[in-house]
Design an enzyme around this catalytic site. Structure first.
Site, PDB file in Angstrom:
ATOM      1  CG  HIS A 411      -2.275   0.424   1.140  1.00 10.69           C
ATOM      2  ND1 HIS A 411      -2.368   1.555  -0.107  1.00 10.69           N
ATOM      3  CD2 HIS A 411      -3.555   0.573   1.491  1.00 10.69           C
ATOM      4  CE1 HIS A 411      -3.815   2.072   0.089  1.00 10.69           C
ATOM      5  NE2 HIS A 411      -4.489   0.906   0.911  1.00 10.69           N
ATOM      6  CG  ASP A 415      -2.787   4.519  -4.580  1.00  7.97           C
ATOM      7  OD1 ASP A 415      -2.273   4.594  -4.057  1.00  7.97           O
ATOM      8  OD2 ASP A 415      -2.754   5.341  -5.484  1.00  7.97           O
TER       9      ASP A 415
END
Length: 439
Positions: A411, A415
């Site tokens: 992450h 995204d």
């Protein structure tokens, strides 16, 4: 007589240390030149060390699982006469080590405590009436035709704790077979588990196994370190979507029916083609993240890691330039790399350098997985099992072959929108398989 110290040679570029995963010799053994001495593991591969000279092993440089530095003593060998210095230089400079893959494990059995037994030996009261009711019952002689064979007709030796537990359970200790001189808790457990001392195991029961203590070394240690580093350093998130694989399965069956002398196709080569065709629009997924330098390298070529289960644990051989191969070439290379990983012949180059990993449980399937990223990559894709289920299409129920596809991402650089968009693009190709062969 003279002694020759064989130091751990430089077995790879940039390698500073190695782990001893298996000794093939011990102190006192006589070895001949080129005999196997030990298997050592670096960050890149497991290599086999061979004796540079013949002689007797007088010292070794560590235990299995120890990590030793390059240039430190591996073994000391006592040899006849003097060893030619020029020959030793050649031996130390040579790189005659064969690649191998073997993980050592040591089994350690727990010793049982005898403290209570000593107490039992010395606990014969002078006054019989002063003994507890439990002890008198437990020490009572047992008739010779009793099912118990060891304790019949003689005093039962057991600790007070064992006697009390037996009394609480309503067990006659005369019926319990002792594995040693005295009845212990483990003997009482065996009596209770195996059907009231009948001398056989009840149908459907599973024999109790001894505890094992296994040292985590070699490949298993590397896997543990890599997984811990990945989960510790990478903020994972996973996304799962359902894909209709019916058309692709039909195409695969047609291709196999007309394959000629080419290898039989599994679903993986077709899926890899889809992965490679969809990646150019999502370069953030085919990437390596150097978090210490703060640099993300987005790769143009797809070097696809193939998570492969072996006898040594999970290994990840790499399909280099997968985007340049057709389905038949991919099928051949997948089979070759998997076999090399399992039999220990995969080279260090074949086990490093992946930019994205594909992991599949194959026939084991699973409804959904949340795979762990192969650090320093930023994504890993996990197809799950294909299941035939009813699906409503245009208001009608049709049987379809459905599969859940999982992806886990880092992450920090990927995204959630990107991951979901990529899976949708991959889904479109898999559900419209003719596009896999379109330019």
């Amino acid at each position: 007589m003279s002694k020759y110290t064989f130091n751990l040679p430089d077995i790879g570029e940039g390698i500073a240390e190695a782990e001893i995963v298996k000794w093939h010799i011990k102190v006192g053994d006589v070895v001949a030149e080129d005999d196997q001495l030990a298997d050592v593991m670096t960050d890149k591969a497991t290599v086999e060390m061979e004796a540079p000279v013949s002689g007797k092993i007088v010292a070794i440089g560590g235990e299995e699982g120890d990590i030793i530095a390059i240039g430190s003593m591996l073994v000391e060998i006592e040899v006849e006469g003097e060893v030619d210095a020029e020959k030793l230089e050649e031996l130390e400079a040579s790189d005659a080590v064969a690649e191998a893959s073997e993980e050592a494990e040591s089994d350690v059995k727990n010793d049982r405590q005898d403290a209570e037994i000593k107490e039992a030996k010395s606990s014969s009261p002078a006054n019989p009436t002063a003994r507890t009711e439990t002890e008198q019952v437990a020490d009572a002689p047992v008739a010779s035709d009793s099912p118990a064979t060891e304790n019949a007709g003689q005093k039962v030796l057991a600790t007070p704790a064992v006697r009390k537990r037996a009394a609480d359970l309503g067990v006659d200790l005369g019926q319990v077979k002792a594995q040693g001189e005295h009845i212990r808790h483990s003997d009482l457990d065996a009596y209770l588990n195996y059907g009231a001392g009948q001398g056989y195991r009840p149908a459907g029961s599973v024999q109790k196994r001894d505890d094992e203590v296994i040292k985590v070394i070699g490949m298993r240690r590397k896997i543990a370190q890599n997984m811990a580093d990945s989960k510790r350093n990478i903020p994972h998130f996973s996304y799962v979507d359902e894909i209709d694989m019916t058309e692709l399965e039909d195409m695969r069956a047609d291709l196999n029916a007309n394959r000629g002398d080419r290898p039989k196709l599994t679903m993986l080569p077709l899926m890899i083609v889809a992965i490679c065709k969809s990646l150019p629009e999502f370069p953030m997924l085919n990437a390596i993240y150097d978090d210490e330098a703060g640099i993300v390298t987005r790769h143009g070529a797809v070097h696809l890691g193939m998570a492969t289960q072996t006898g040594q644990g999970l290994m990840v051989p790499v399909l280099r330039n997968a985007q340049d191969m057709n389905v038949w070439q991919l099928a051949s290379e997948i089979a070759r790399l998997a076999a090399a990983a399992r039999d220990g012949t995969a080279t260090a180059k074949e086990l490093t350098g992946s930019t994205l990993t594909l992991t599949s449980l194959g026939p084991l399937g699973g409804i959904a997985t949340t795979p762990v990223i192969n650090r320093p990559e930023v994504a890993i894709i996990g197809p799950n099992k294909i299941v035939e289920r009813p699906m409503i299409i245009d208001g009608e129920i049709h049987p379809r072959k459905l599969m859940n596809l999982s992806i886990s991402c880092d992450h920090r650089v990927v995204d959630g929108y990107d991951a979901a968009s990529y899976v949708q693009a991959l889904k479109h190709l898999l559900e419209t398989p003719v596009l896999l062969f379109a330019d």
